[in-house]
Scaffold this motif. Structure first.
Motif, PDB file in Angstrom:
ATOM      1  N   GLY A 203       0.818  -1.203   0.000  1.00  0.00           N
ATOM      2  CA  GLY A 203       0.000   0.000   0.000  1.00  0.00           C
ATOM      3  C   GLY A 203       0.854   1.255   0.000  1.00  0.00           C
ATOM      4  N   ARG A 204       0.165   2.394   0.106  1.00  0.00           N
ATOM      5  CA  ARG A 204       0.839   3.692  -0.019  1.00  0.00           C
ATOM      6  C   ARG A 204       1.753   4.013   1.163  1.00  0.00           C
ATOM      7  NH1 ARG A 204      -1.988   7.349   3.103  1.00  0.00           N
ATOM      8  NH2 ARG A 204      -4.090   6.720   3.775  1.00  0.00           N
ATOM      9  N   ARG A 205       1.620   3.306   2.275  1.00  0.00           N
ATOM     10  CA  ARG A 205       2.464   3.564   3.440  1.00  0.00           C
ATOM     11  C   ARG A 205       3.853   2.914   3.323  1.00  0.00           C
ATOM     12  NH1 ARG A 205      -0.247   5.556   8.039  1.00  0.00           N
ATOM     13  NH2 ARG A 205      -2.510   5.771   7.706  1.00  0.00           N
ATOM     14  N   TRP A 226       2.367  -7.030   6.756  1.00  0.00           N
ATOM     15  CA  TRP A 226       3.261  -5.991   6.284  1.00  0.00           C
ATOM     16  C   TRP A 226       4.316  -5.708   7.347  1.00  0.00           C
ATOM     17  CZ3 TRP A 226      -0.981  -4.242   9.040  1.00  0.00           C
ATOM     18  CH2 TRP A 226      -0.732  -3.247   9.999  1.00  0.00           C
ATOM     19  N   ALA A 227       5.403  -5.075   6.924  1.00  0.00           N
ATOM     20  CA  ALA A 227       6.459  -4.697   7.855  1.00  0.00           C
ATOM     21  C   ALA A 227       7.252  -3.528   7.294  1.00  0.00           C
ATOM     22  CB  ALA A 227       7.396  -5.873   8.133  1.00  0.00           C
ATOM     23  N   VAL A 235      -2.609  -9.889   9.451  1.00  0.00           N
ATOM     24  CA  VAL A 235      -4.056 -10.074   9.336  1.00  0.00           C
ATOM     25  C   VAL A 235      -4.285 -11.503   8.879  1.00  0.00           C
ATOM     26  CG1 VAL A 235      -6.179  -9.347   8.193  1.00  0.00           C
ATOM     27  CG2 VAL A 235      -4.432  -7.642   8.792  1.00  0.00           C
ATOM     28  N   ALA A 236      -4.912 -12.332   9.727  1.00  0.00           N
ATOM     29  CA  ALA A 236      -5.094 -13.760   9.431  1.00  0.00           C
ATOM     30  C   ALA A 236      -6.567 -14.121   9.537  1.00  0.00           C
ATOM     31  CB  ALA A 236      -4.277 -14.613  10.400  1.00  0.00           C
ATOM     32  N   VAL A 252      -7.900  -6.337   2.326  1.00  0.00           N
ATOM     33  CA  VAL A 252      -8.349  -6.217   3.725  1.00  0.00           C
ATOM     34  C   VAL A 252      -7.186  -5.756   4.609  1.00  0.00           C
ATOM     35  CG1 VAL A 252      -9.216  -7.507   5.707  1.00  0.00           C
ATOM     36  CG2 VAL A 252     -10.186  -7.924   3.432  1.00  0.00           C
ATOM     37  N   MET A 253      -6.000  -6.312   4.377  1.00  0.00           N
ATOM     38  CA  MET A 253      -4.817  -5.919   5.174  1.00  0.00           C
ATOM     39  C   MET A 253      -4.523  -4.433   5.012  1.00  0.00           C
ATOM     40  SD  MET A 253      -0.827  -6.929   4.540  1.00  0.00           S
ATOM     41  CE  MET A 253      -0.906  -5.920   3.045  1.00  0.00           C
ATOM     42  N   ARG A 254      -4.500  -3.928   3.787  1.00  0.00           N
ATOM     43  CA  ARG A 254      -4.160  -2.529   3.545  1.00  0.00           C
ATOM     44  C   ARG A 254      -5.203  -1.606   4.180  1.00  0.00           C
ATOM     45  NH1 ARG A 254      -2.543  -4.797  -1.516  1.00  0.00           N
ATOM     46  NH2 ARG A 254      -4.638  -4.402  -2.390  1.00  0.00           N
ATOM     47  N   ARG A 255      -6.473  -1.963   4.090  1.00  0.00           N
ATOM     48  CA  ARG A 255      -7.514  -1.115   4.675  1.00  0.00           C
ATOM     49  C   ARG A 255      -7.404  -1.091   6.214  1.00  0.00           C
ATOM     50  NH1 ARG A 255     -12.507  -3.013   4.048  1.00  0.00           N
ATOM     51  NH2 ARG A 255     -12.092  -4.944   2.903  1.00  0.00           N
TER      52      ARG A 255
END
Length: 264
Positions: A203-205, A226-227, A235-236, A252-255
Motif C-alpha cells: 500500500g501507499r504507506r 506488512w512490515a 491479518v489472518a 483487507v490488510m491494507r484497509r
C-alpha cells in the motif's frame, strides 16, 4: 740405708728420686692441672665432649605454630581472597550488564509510529464477543510473533468481522520496535503452520508485504502481513477457505493498516 744403696729397702723421699712415689710436675694419672690434657673437667675454648661453658647460653630453637593455628590462618586468607574475588566479579558484572543495557537502549531508535486497534478498522467492526486469544488463528500467529522477538502493542490485538454481511472474520496483531530488515522479519512472523506464500502490495504507506496460507487442523486459512523498519501487522483469517484469493486478503490488510498504523 744409704742414699744410693741397693737391695730391698725403702728409698727416702728425696727430690728427683725414682720409683713409685708422687712426682711434682710429672705426667701420668693425675688430677686436674691448669692447661693440662687428659680426662679433665670443662675448660674454656677446649675440645672434645665438653659441658657447656659457663656464661654461654645454648642456641635458641625456632618456635613453630601449632597445626591448627596454621590451618586457621590459611582459612582466613582463603576466605578473604574469595570475598574479594566475588566483590570484584559483582562490580564488573553489574558494570557490564548496565553497559549492555545502555548500549541496547542507545542503539534502539524510537519508532515513528504507533499501532492501535480501535473499535473499527478497514470497514470492519471489532468483534465484542470474541477476544483475540479465542480466535482460530491466534495460536499460530501469536507463536510466530513471540519467536520474532517484537511483541504486539498493548492495544495491538483485535478480531474484526464483517459478518453476517460478508464471510470475513480476521485476527489482527501488530506492534512497533526494531524490526530491522522487513523482508527477514516477515519470514519470522509467518504462522507456525505456514504452507505457501507470495509477495503482496503493502500500500501507499510503504514497506514490504506478503500473503500466504497456513493450516488450522485439517483446514486451510489465508493471511497477509506488512512490515517496515519499525512497525508490522498480521491479518489472518479465522475462516477456512477452499480457494485462497490473496488479492482480496491483501486489500483487507491494507484497509486495516490505514486505520491502525498512525504516526507518533
Amino acid at each position: 740405708m744409704g742414699a744410693n744403696g741397693t737391695g730391698p729397702h725403702t728409698m727416702p723421699a728425696a727430690p728427683n728420686g725414682s720409683g713409685a712415689h708422687p712426682v711434682v710436675g710429672g705426667t701420668g694419672p693425675l688430677g686436674v692441672l691448669p692447661d693440662g690434657t687428659g680426662p679433665h673437667g670443662v675448660l674454656p675454648d677446649g675440645t672434645g665432649p665438653l659441658q657447656a661453658v659457663p656464661g654461654q647460653a645454648p642456641p635458641a630453637k625456632k618456635k613453630r605454630l601449632p597445626w591448627f593455628a596454621l590451618g586457621a590462618t590459611t582459612a582466613v586468607v582463603a576466605a578473604a581472597a574469595l570475598v574479594a574475588g566475588v566483590f570484584v566479579f559483582r562490580l564488573s558484572g553489574e558494570a557490564g550488564g548496565s553497559a549492555d543495557r545502555d548500549a541496547r537502549t542507545a542503539g534502539a531508535p524510537a519508532s515513528e509510529k504507533i499501532i492501535e486497534a480501535g473499535g473499527s478498522a478497514g470497514g470492519l467492526a471489532k468483534d465484542p464477543l470474541t477476544p483475540p486469544q479465542a480466535s482460530a488463528a491466534y495460536p499460530f500467529v501469536a507463536a510466530a510473533i513471540r519467536a520474532a522477538g517484537i511483541p504486539a502493542s498493548e492495544r495491538g490485538e483485535a478480531v474484526y468481522s464483517e459478518e453476517p454481511a460478508r464471510p470475513v472474520n480476521v485476527l489482527f496483531m501488530g506492534g512497533t520496535g526494531r524490526v530491522g530488515n522487513p523482508e527477514a522479519f516477515l519470514q519470522k512472523v509467518q504462522p507456525t503452520t505456514f504452507i505457501a506464500g507470495q509477495d503482496a502490495d503493502p500500500g501507499r504507506r510503504g514497506g514490504k508485504a506478503v500473503c500466504g496460507t497456513f493450516a488450522v487442523l485439517a483446514e486451510t486459512h489465508t493471511f497477509c502481513a506488512w512490515a517496515t523498519r519499525d512497525s508490522y501487522g498480521v491479518v489472518a483469517s479465522n475462516r477456512a477457505t477452499l480457494n485462497p484469493q490473496f488479492p482480496l486478503m491483501a486489500d483487507v490488510m491494507r484497509r486495516i493498516r490505514n486505520d491502525v498504523e498512525k504516526p507518533r
